[in-house]
Scaffold this motif. Structure first.
Motif, PDB file in Angstrom:
ATOM      1  N   PHE A  95       0.232  10.163   4.785  1.00 36.72           N
ATOM      2  CA  PHE A  95       0.170   8.830   4.177  1.00 36.72           C
ATOM      3  C   PHE A  95      -1.198   8.199   4.485  1.00 36.72           C
ATOM      4  CE2 PHE A  95       0.876   4.273   3.833  1.00 36.72           C
ATOM      5  CZ  PHE A  95       1.728   4.161   2.734  1.00 36.72           C
TER       6      PHE A  95
ATOM      7  N   GLU B 240     -12.922   6.794  -2.525  1.00 35.36           N
ATOM      8  CA  GLU B 240     -13.222   6.768  -3.942  1.00 35.36           C
ATOM      9  C   GLU B 240     -13.325   5.323  -4.441  1.00 35.36           C
ATOM     10  OE1 GLU B 240     -10.679   8.292  -7.647  1.00 35.36           O
ATOM     11  OE2 GLU B 240     -10.382   9.495  -5.854  1.00 35.36           O
ATOM     12  N   GLY B 241     -12.368   4.501  -4.034  1.00 34.22           N
ATOM     13  CA  GLY B 241     -12.303   3.120  -4.519  1.00 34.22           C
ATOM     14  C   GLY B 241     -13.480   2.268  -4.072  1.00 34.22           C
TER      15      GLY B 241
ATOM     16  N   ILE C  41      -7.829   0.828   6.582  1.00 37.42           N
ATOM     17  CA  ILE C  41      -8.408   0.287   5.348  1.00 37.42           C
ATOM     18  C   ILE C  41      -9.611  -0.606   5.668  1.00 37.42           C
ATOM     19  CG2 ILE C  41      -8.000  -1.294   3.398  1.00 37.42           C
ATOM     20  CD1 ILE C  41      -5.078  -0.256   3.397  1.00 37.42           C
TER      21      ILE C  41
ATOM     22  N   PRO D 259     -10.161  -2.002  -3.772  1.00 37.01           N
ATOM     23  CA  PRO D 259     -11.475  -2.635  -3.991  1.00 37.01           C
ATOM     24  C   PRO D 259     -11.652  -3.183  -5.401  1.00 37.01           C
ATOM     25  CG  PRO D 259     -11.716  -0.476  -2.953  1.00 37.01           C
ATOM     26  CD  PRO D 259     -10.306  -0.576  -3.425  1.00 37.01           C
TER      27      PRO D 259
ATOM     28  N   LYS E 110      -8.331   8.035  -1.021  1.00 32.58           N
ATOM     29  CA  LYS E 110      -8.397   7.189  -2.215  1.00 32.58           C
ATOM     30  C   LYS E 110      -9.259   5.955  -2.006  1.00 32.58           C
ATOM     31  CE  LYS E 110      -4.296   8.975  -4.362  1.00 32.58           C
ATOM     32  NZ  LYS E 110      -2.842   8.804  -4.509  1.00 32.58           N
ATOM     33  N   LEU E 111      -9.313   5.470  -0.771  1.00 37.67           N
ATOM     34  CA  LEU E 111     -10.162   4.305  -0.516  1.00 37.67           C
ATOM     35  C   LEU E 111     -11.638   4.697  -0.552  1.00 37.67           C
ATOM     36  CD1 LEU E 111      -9.854   1.296  -0.007  1.00 37.67           C
ATOM     37  CD2 LEU E 111     -10.085   1.736   2.426  1.00 37.67           C
TER      38      LEU E 111
ATOM     39  N   GLY F   3       6.080   7.223  -1.113  1.00 38.49           N
ATOM     40  CA  GLY F   3       6.046   6.424   0.101  1.00 38.49           C
ATOM     41  C   GLY F   3       6.517   7.150   1.336  1.00 38.49           C
TER      42      GLY F   3
ATOM     43  N   VAL G 118       0.851  -1.194   0.000  1.00 36.52           N
ATOM     44  CA  VAL G 118       0.000   0.000   0.000  1.00 36.52           C
ATOM     45  C   VAL G 118       0.888   1.246   0.000  1.00 36.52           C
ATOM     46  CG1 VAL G 118      -1.746   1.330   1.253  1.00 36.52           C
ATOM     47  CG2 VAL G 118      -1.852  -1.168   1.235  1.00 36.52           C
ATOM     48  N   ASN G 119       0.628   2.160  -0.933  1.00 34.15           N
ATOM     49  CA  ASN G 119       1.463   3.351  -1.039  1.00 34.15           C
ATOM     50  C   ASN G 119       0.615   4.574  -1.394  1.00 34.15           C
ATOM     51  OD1 ASN G 119       3.769   4.891  -1.042  1.00 34.15           O
ATOM     52  ND2 ASN G 119       4.860   3.666  -2.554  1.00 34.15           N
ATOM     53  N   ASN G 120       1.197   5.756  -1.223  1.00 35.53           N
ATOM     54  CA  ASN G 120       0.454   6.983  -1.520  1.00 35.53           C
ATOM     55  C   ASN G 120       0.689   7.465  -2.947  1.00 35.53           C
ATOM     56  OD1 ASN G 120       3.112   7.696  -0.923  1.00 35.53           O
ATOM     57  ND2 ASN G 120       2.542   9.696  -0.097  1.00 35.53           N
ATOM     58  N   GLY G 121       1.067   6.548  -3.819  1.00 36.91           N
ATOM     59  CA  GLY G 121       1.253   6.870  -5.229  1.00 36.91           C
ATOM     60  C   GLY G 121       1.777   5.642  -5.928  1.00 36.91           C
TER      61      GLY G 121
ATOM     62  N   VAL H 172       4.817  13.145   3.917  1.00 40.58           N
ATOM     63  CA  VAL H 172       4.458  12.066   4.826  1.00 40.58           C
ATOM     64  C   VAL H 172       5.358  12.090   6.059  1.00 40.58           C
ATOM     65  CG1 VAL H 172       3.498  10.629   3.003  1.00 40.58           C
ATOM     66  CG2 VAL H 172       5.925  10.444   3.572  1.00 40.58           C
TER      67      VAL H 172
ATOM     68  N   ASN I  31      -3.962  10.026   2.615  1.00 41.37           N
ATOM     69  CA  ASN I  31      -4.017   9.604   1.215  1.00 41.37           C
ATOM     70  C   ASN I  31      -4.770   8.290   1.073  1.00 41.37           C
ATOM     71  OD1 ASN I  31      -2.742   8.103  -1.226  1.00 41.37           O
ATOM     72  ND2 ASN I  31      -2.217  10.234  -1.558  1.00 41.37           N
ATOM     73  N   VAL I  32      -4.499   7.356   1.979  1.00 40.25           N
ATOM     74  CA  VAL I  32      -5.196   6.064   1.962  1.00 40.25           C
ATOM     75  C   VAL I  32      -6.697   6.282   2.161  1.00 40.25           C
ATOM     76  CG1 VAL I  32      -5.553   3.928   3.290  1.00 40.25           C
ATOM     77  CG2 VAL I  32      -3.237   4.615   2.643  1.00 40.25           C
TER      78      VAL I  32
ATOM     79  N   ALA J 215     -16.446   0.843  -6.541  1.00 40.82           N
ATOM     80  CA  ALA J 215     -16.625  -0.619  -6.593  1.00 40.82           C
ATOM     81  C   ALA J 215     -18.061  -0.994  -6.233  1.00 40.82           C
ATOM     82  CB  ALA J 215     -15.643  -1.302  -5.638  1.00 40.82           C
TER      83      ALA J 215
ATOM     84  N   GLU K 102      -2.239   1.846  -4.860  1.00 42.32           N
ATOM     85  CA  GLU K 102      -2.915   2.967  -4.222  1.00 42.32           C
ATOM     86  C   GLU K 102      -4.226   2.465  -3.631  1.00 42.32           C
ATOM     87  OE1 GLU K 102      -2.418   7.108  -5.851  1.00 42.32           O
ATOM     88  OE2 GLU K 102      -2.358   5.942  -7.686  1.00 42.32           O
ATOM     89  N   ALA K 103      -4.656   3.081  -2.552  1.00 44.26           N
ATOM     90  CA  ALA K 103      -5.861   2.614  -1.853  1.00 44.26           C
ATOM     91  C   ALA K 103      -7.055   2.551  -2.789  1.00 44.26           C
ATOM     92  CB  ALA K 103      -6.154   3.511  -0.658  1.00 44.26           C
ATOM     93  N   ARG K 104      -7.117   3.436  -3.764  1.00 47.60           N
ATOM     94  CA  ARG K 104      -8.210   3.491  -4.730  1.00 47.60           C
ATOM     95  C   ARG K 104      -8.376   2.151  -5.459  1.00 47.60           C
ATOM     96  NH1 ARG K 104      -5.888   7.008  -8.162  1.00 47.60           N
ATOM     97  NH2 ARG K 104      -6.810   8.857  -7.227  1.00 47.60           N
TER      98      ARG K 104
END
Lengths: 345, 345
Positions: free
Chosen positions: B233, B243-244, A238, A221, B240-241, A192, A183-186, B151, B236-237, B248, A216-218
C-alpha cells in the motif's frame, strides 16, 4: 476593533530561532492590530532580538521567560515531562489556562504533538488530534490529514479526520463544500488495505462531508480532493516525498540547464519566472500545520521555517479563533455521538 | 552464441497494443541474437502489424494465437479463471510449461499479478511475490519493493522482499553490495508503525543483506538506498506520488516559463536540454517492474508503455535468465529456512 487574538510564539524553536520567530512576531503585529503575540523563551535572548526592531506596536508583543529549550533529538514524552520551564511547555500551558488562544512552534514536532495532547488536551469526543498540513497542488492547496505521530489509526479516527479537515478547509481556507477523499491504492471501491476497506463505507455514510471516494497518490498534486484523508504513516510518506521529489527534480532541472551554452543563456532568462513558480509549489510557504481537535489551537511550522511561514502561522491562528473552528469541530463531533447514541438506544 | 532466452510478449496488453508491443519485439530481435520473442494475441492482428516491418530476423519471432483479451477493468481473479484463451493466460501458461522463460505485459496489472502467482507459481519458500519497479533518483535508480496487489504484508514478507531486491540490484542492475533500507516515518530506530517496528530488528539480523536502517520518504529520490523496502500500500503511494508530483511540477514550470516575453525566449533555449533531463527522471524509461519470487520471470510494463519500455523489459528478462536470478533467490530463501529450522531444533 475586533477582540485581540493572543498567539504564543515559541521563540526558541526551529533552526532559525530566535531570529526568525521574533521577526515573525514583529511583522505580524505591525501588519495587524487584532493580534497579540506572546514570545516564550529566554528573556535576555528575546529582548536582544527585539531591540533590533523599532517602529512596531510594542504593546502588542509580550515576552514570557522560559529558561529551558527542548531539542529536536530529545524523546518527546520525557522532554515534556522534565522540562517544565521550556518555551514549549510554558507556551502550551498558557493555552491550557486560557491565557492565550493559540501556540505556534517550529521546534520538535514530537514535543509539540505530545505537549498539545497532554497539556492543552483534546476536545470532548475527539479520539485523536490529527496534524494537518496544507500541501500545494496545481489548483491551489489541499489539506493532508493526518501527518501526526500517532500511526496505525482506526477507522473511527479517519472519519473524525475527514470531518475536522472539512470544517477547516471550509472556514479557514474558504473552500465551499470541500471535496473529501481517502488515499487508496486504486480508484475502485474494492481496492485498499484493511483500514481503508473498513473506513470507506463509514465515510460514504457521513452526511456532513462531501465524500468523493478514493484518491490515488498520483492525483493528489493535481488537487482532485480538498481534504486528503489518510493514516499518519502514509501521510508522513506523502508529505516527505512531496518535498523529496520536488527538490530532486529541481536539482535535475538546474543541472539540465547547465549542459550547453545555449541552455545556459536560456536559464538566465527563465530564472526569475521559474523561481516564482517553484515558490508556489513549496510546502513551506503555507504557514504550517494545525494540530486539530484540541481545546486550543496548536500550529507546527517547519523546523526550517523563516519569518514569513511563522507569520502565516500566526495569521492562521487568528482566522481559526475568529471563525470559532474549535467550537465547530466540538459541535460536529458531539452531534454525531448523539446520533450514534440515539441510534443505539 | 549464448542460448536464446525465450520471452513471451503480450501483444494485446496496454493502451498502445498491438502497435508498440509488436514494434518492441521487432526492435529487440533486430538488436540481439540471444532473444526469441513469442507474441501472444490475435494472430491476424499481430501478423498485420508485423507486415509493417522488414529486414528483421523473422526466425526470432513466433506468434502464438490467443483469441481473448483481458481488459483493465475486469476483476483479475475472475478474468484469469474465465479467459483461458487470453493473451495473458496463454503467455503465462507457456512460462509455466517451460516453453518460455519470461513474460512481459503492459496489460491489466491485477491480472498479471494474479496470473503470475496462480499460473506460474511461487518459488519454493517464497511467501509472497513482490512487484518491484525501478524508480529514478538523482544518483541513478532504486528498487521499490513491494508495489504489488497484496497489501497488509507481514514482517516475514518484508524480510524476503529485502533479500530478493538485494539479489536483483546486485545481479541485474549491477550494484555491488546494495544498500537496503525500510521506509519509515522518521530516521530514529524507535519510529514506525507496528509492521515496521516488528520488521526492523529482523532486517538488522539479516547477514545476507547490507541493511542501513530506516529511510524517510524525503530521501528516496536522492537515492540514499538502492533497495527501498515497504508494504505494497505504501509502495503504491510512493510510486504514484512520484509520478504525480513530477508531472505537476513540470506543468507548473511550463506555465512559469510562459509568463513573460523574456522567459518565453529563455524557454525556447532551455527546452532541448530540459527535455533530456526530465526523461532521465521518468519512471517509464526503466523497462517495467519484475514480479519476483516466481518459478519464471514476469515483468509488468506500464499501461501506457511505448516500444522502448517494452524492449527494455525484454532485455531485463534476458539478463534475469542469464544471471540465474530465480535460482539465486530460491537458494537464498531456502538457505535461510534451513538456518531457521536448525535453529529451532
Amino acid at each position: 476593533m475586533a477582540e485581540q487574538v493572543r498567539v504564543v510564539v515559541d521563540a526558541m524553536g526551529g533552526d532559525n530561532a530566535p531570529a526568525e520567530p521574533v521577526r515573525a512576531a514583529v511583522e505580524a503585529v505591525t501588519e495587524r492590530q487584532d493580534i497579540k503575540v506572546i514570545l516564550t523563551g529566554k528573556q535576555e535572548v528575546i529582548d536582544k532580538e527585539l531591540a533590533k526592531y523599532s517602529g512596531y506596536p510594542k504593546n502588542q508583543i509580550q515576552v514570557v521567560n522560559a529558561s529551558q529549550v527542548i531539542e529536536t533529538a530529545e524523546p518527546p514524552v520525557f522532554a515534556i515531562r522534565k522540562k517544565k520551564d521550556s518555551s514549549i511547555v510554558v507556551g502550551l500551558n498558557m493555552v491550557k489556562k486560557q491565557e492565550a488562544d493559540a501556540f505556534v512552534s517550529s521546534g520538535s514536532t514530537g514535543a509539540v504533538l505530545v505537549g498539545g495532547q497532554v497539556l492543552v488536551g483534546r476536545s470532548k469526543g475527539v479520539e485523536r488530534p490529527p496534524l494537518a498540513p496544507l500541501i500545494p497542488t496545481t489548483k491551489g492547496v489541499s489539506l493532508l490529514i493526518d501527518c501526526g505521530a500517532n500511526v496505525d489509526a482506526r477507522p473511527s479516527h479517519l472519519v473524525q479526520f475527514a470531518k475536522m479537515g472539512s470544517i477547516y478547509m471550509e472556514n479557514v481556507v474558504g473552500i465551499k463544500n470541500p471535496k473529501v477523499a481517502i488515499v487508496n491504492n486504486g480508484a475502485e471501491e474494492e481496492k485498499g488495505n484493511a483500514l481503508v476497506k473498513e473506513t470507506f463505507p463509514l465515510l460514504k455514510e457521513c452526511k456532513s462531508i462531501n465524500f468523493i471516494g478514493s484518491i490515488e497518490a498520483r492525483d493528489i498534486p493535481a488537487g482532485y480532493a480538498d481534504v486528503v484523508v489518510c493514516e499518519a504513516f502514509v501521510g508522513n510518506v506523502i508529505l516527505k516525498l512531496y518535498e523529496g521529489v520536488g527538490s530532486a527534480l529541481v536539482q535535475k532541472i538546474k543541472e539540465g540547464m547547465m549542459t550547453s551554452t545555449r541552455s545556459k543563456i536560456g536559464a538566465l532568462l527563465v530564472k526569475p519566472a521559474l523561481k516564482e513558480t517553484l515558490k508556489s509549489f513549496d510546502a513551506t510557504e503555507y504557514g504550517g500545520a494545525p494540530l486539530l481537535g484540541l481545546k486550543g489551537l496548536v500550529v507546527k511550522t517547519h523546523g526550517s521555517a523563516k519569518a514569513i511561514e511563522i507569520k502565516h502561522g500566526i495569521f492562521q491562528c487568528v482566522q481559526f479563533k475568529q471563525e470559532k473552528i474549535n467550537e465547530k469541530i466540538a459541535e460536529r463531533i458531539l452531534e454525531d455521538q448523539e446520533v450514534l447514541k440515539s441510534g443505539a438506544e
